[in-house]
Design an enzyme around this catalytic site. Structure first.
Site, PDB file in Angstrom:
ATOM      1  N   PHE A 101       1.130   5.183   0.695  1.00 53.26           N
ATOM      2  CA  PHE A 101       0.518   6.245   1.480  1.00 53.26           C
ATOM      3  C   PHE A 101       1.098   7.589   1.058  1.00 53.26           C
ATOM      4  O   PHE A 101       2.277   7.683   0.735  1.00 53.26           O
ATOM      5  CB  PHE A 101       0.796   6.051   2.980  1.00 53.26           C
TER       6      PHE A 101
ATOM      7  N   THR B 292       0.859  -1.188   0.000  1.00 50.28           N
ATOM      8  CA  THR B 292       0.000   0.000   0.000  1.00 50.28           C
ATOM      9  C   THR B 292       0.891   1.232   0.000  1.00 50.28           C
ATOM     10  O   THR B 292       1.856   1.313   0.759  1.00 50.28           O
ATOM     11  CB  THR B 292      -0.932   0.030   1.223  1.00 50.28           C
TER      12      THR B 292
END
Length: 663
Positions: free
Chosen positions: A543, A541
């Protein structure tokens, strides 16, 4: 007409152009923008515009049909944003996606009165303090204001509570005293809307001006008054609807909220609404202030008094502080529905700290940064905070992605950690929308985190016990293959994976499980029933680390890209990524032309997303991420790309120039 100049125009060519226009009796006003320089030539057009377009140094000519030239959307298609510095250096921006509230008493009466009301409105969310020092009253026997002393008291109260101040200019001869007192924004009242000589004098000092609509003025007459300010040199004009006189006597005036969408279509100027003077009745002010925001206004200006029954002016229409506080809470709730952000005063300037570990603003040795994230302790975003900031930041949990942005905007957090995409589940579209809505937020860094999901349950639970499983939608998407073997489970969405783990812990039933990081087992006294259940071990992921850009003052001549570079440079970081947001023109090949800008500038485009624009059917924003090679990591390069993109796109915004971790 609007004359767009070529970037390489010489002084001789500009002088020759000015002489040509002067000979044709045009009044000229040169405006140096971030992307291009234009000349607004105002006068009667007696010639073919192509005669100007062929002159040396001229890029193109845009004829304007409206009688209000510089105030029209033909002159400037994009919405204007008026910037007013606060005493702490924060830029209060009126226009764009923001909602602002200006509040204070009708008249400055005393030091104690101003201090008490300034404290209350600042606490409730006002970003500017209003108060009349000079009062144009219908009766010569009514309170006329404290004059120069009133300006000083207003400014003192504003400085104490961090609010820029606005007061009405009733005559040109008072301008020197107002300037000496340091008034931040000047108001032109309804009675003076067509005091053209005063408007010309006021325009020359080039301070932000709130121009109220005359009591019987048409919208065109109102905009022609704005034209006086703009053509005299004032670059920051805010229009204010305050009610017009009709045959209706139930209220003081008739608030013409239909003017807001009409103005939005024909002028680029920001629009606010004054429900206090329109209604004249206290209990009617809040509903119409709320309605003004729903109608699309950029803000409201309302009268607030701590003891309105004893006010020396307009007490019946002044809100109690408690009423203003409720109005602001209602507007906070309405903002996400209309796709806007509520502007707030930040109590202190946040330092900028990036992945180098250095800070750009001094803090005490024992102070820690605050970084907001969505979810509970143990969330992947919290792990990203720990990784990025080491032990220099305190993680602040909030309940939604939007709340991360609002917390950073308000100063409750120095930074926010927001997920933007996952290698398996794709984009987090809500945060692309938040980047569009929160114009005072910038990307300052990017963090990539390996995501390993586990199935967590109550102590002693087995996979056969499970009936319901909790997780964030992204968690479910990233474990779709595992869940395909358990189609009988009831899937329940949670704010975050850590919130899911906390919920399962609180329920204490073996029938419930959570998909979350294994670290949550320790935090919430759960067991790891199964580990590494994500579809692919290469599950990452990305960010964005976001920060507020309130405190960067744009100086004339600055290139917009340099703002982000300055923050990076002061932190000792060499940026390797840049993000843009743009919308395309409604014409064939528009997207192709925009993408061609990246190709022509040899900028490697790594991501392109599209999202619908709130409130505009079939219009889309495009989000573009690109890599910066070592030789491209300079201000001029990114500025040139931004400038070229602005020529092909309809709207362009630089979201950030930052250091991005790579995997």
């Amino acid at each position: 007409m609007v004359i767009v100049l070529k970037h390489d125009i010489s002084k001789e060519e500009k002088k020759s152009l000015a002489k040509f226009l002067g000979d044709q009796n045009f009044k000229m006003n040169e405006i140096a923008g971030e992307e291009e320089t234009i000349i607004a030539a105002v006068g009667r057009l007696k010639m073919d515009p192509r005669e100007v377009e062929i002159l040396p140094g001229v890029e193109r000519v845009i004829p304007i049909s409206k009688p209000f030239k510089m105030a029209s959307r033909e002159f400037k298609p994009q919405n204007s944003v008026v910037e007013i510095p606060s005493p702490s250096g924060q830029l209060i921006r009126v226009g764009g996606q923001r909602i602002v509230a200006i509040a204070g008493p009708c008249a400055v009466e005393s030091r104690d009165q101003m201090m008490s009301v300034a404290k209350r409105v600042a606490e409730s969310g006002a970003v500017m303090l209003r108060g009349g020092a000079y009062k144009p009253r219908t009766s010569p026997y009514s309170f006329q204001g404290l004059g120069e002393e009133g300006c000083k008291l207003l400014k003192e109260a504003g400085d104490k509570y961090g609010l820029p101040v606005v007061t009405e200019c009733v005559a040109a001869e008072y301008l020197p005293a107002m300037q000496k007192a340091g008034i931040d924004c000047y108001q032109v009242g309804a009675r003076n809307m067509q005091n053209f000589e005063m408007l010309k004098r006021l325009g020359k000092i080039n301070k932000p001006v709130i121009l109220k609509r005359g009591i019987s003025a048409t919208i065109e007459e109102w905009l022609m008054s704005a034209e006086y300010l703009l053509s005299s040199g004032c670059e920051q004009v805010i229009l204010c609807e305050r009610g017009i006189r009709t045959y209706e006597r139930a209220t003081r005036n008739t608030l013409d909220l239909s003017a807001v969408p009409i103005l939005r279509s024909i002028t680029h100027l920001p629009i606010i609404v004054d429900p206090s003077h329109a209604l004249g009745i206290r209990d009617k002010v809040s509903p119409m202030g709320f309605a003004a925001i729903a109608a699309g206004a950029d803000g409201i200006i309302v009268e607030v008094h701590c003891n309105p029954d004893k006010a020396l002016s307009d007490g019946p229409q002044s809100l109690y502080p408690e009423q203003f506080d409720k109005l602001m809470r209602d507007i906070d709730a309405l903002a996400p529905i209309v796709g806007r952000e509520v502007a707030h005063i930040r109590r202190s300037e946040s330092p900028v700290k990036l992945s180098s570990g250095k800070k750009t603003a001094a803090k005490k040795a024992n102070d820690k940064l605050v970084c907001a994230f969505c979810g509970k302790r143990g969330a992947y975003a919290e792990q990203a905070i720990t990784r990025h900031f080491d032990d220099e930041a305190v993680a602040l949990p909030v309940d939604s992605f939007r709340e991360i942005f609002q917390s950073v905007l308000d100063g409750k957090a120095d930074y926010g950690m927001v997920p933007i995409e996952n290698s398996l589940a794709g984009s987090v579209y809500e945060n692309y929308d938040n980047l569009a809505n929160f114009e005072d937020i910038s990307i300052v860094s990017s963090v990539t985190l390996r995501i390993q999901h586990a199935l967590l349950g109550a102590k002693g639970a087995t996979i056969d016990d499970i009936k319901s499983v909790y997780s964030h939608p992204q968690g479910f998407a990233q474990c779709s293959k595992f869940l395909a073997s358990h189609t009988d489970w009831n899937k329940i969405d949670a704010v975050s994976t850590a919130t899911a783990a906390k919920s399962v812990s609180e329920k204490g039933s073996k029938a419930n499980a959570a998909i979350a990081s294994a670290v949550n087992a320790k935090y919430y006294k759960l067991s790891v029933i199964d580990d590494s259940i994500e579809d692919d071990p290469k599950n990452y992921t990305r960010f964005f680390v976001i920060a507020a850009n309130h405190f960067v003052a744009k100086k004339k001549g600055d290139k917009s890209a340099s703002l982000a570079f300055r923050a990076q440079k002061s932190a000792g970081v060499k940026p390797n990524a840049v993000s843009f947001m743009f919308s395309t023109k409604n014409e064939p090949g528009s997207l192709y032309n925009c993408l061609g800008v990246f190709q022509k500038n040899k900028l490697n485009l790594t991501r392109l997303e599209s999202r619908p624009v709130h409130g505009e059917t079939w219009k889309y924003n495009f989000y573009a991420d690109a890599e910066l090679s070592p030789e491209e990591r300079n201000v001029d390069y990114v500025s040139d790309v931004l400038e070229a993109l602005a020529k092909e796109a309809q709207d362009v915004r630089l979201l950030g120039v930052y250091n991005a971790e790579t995997r």
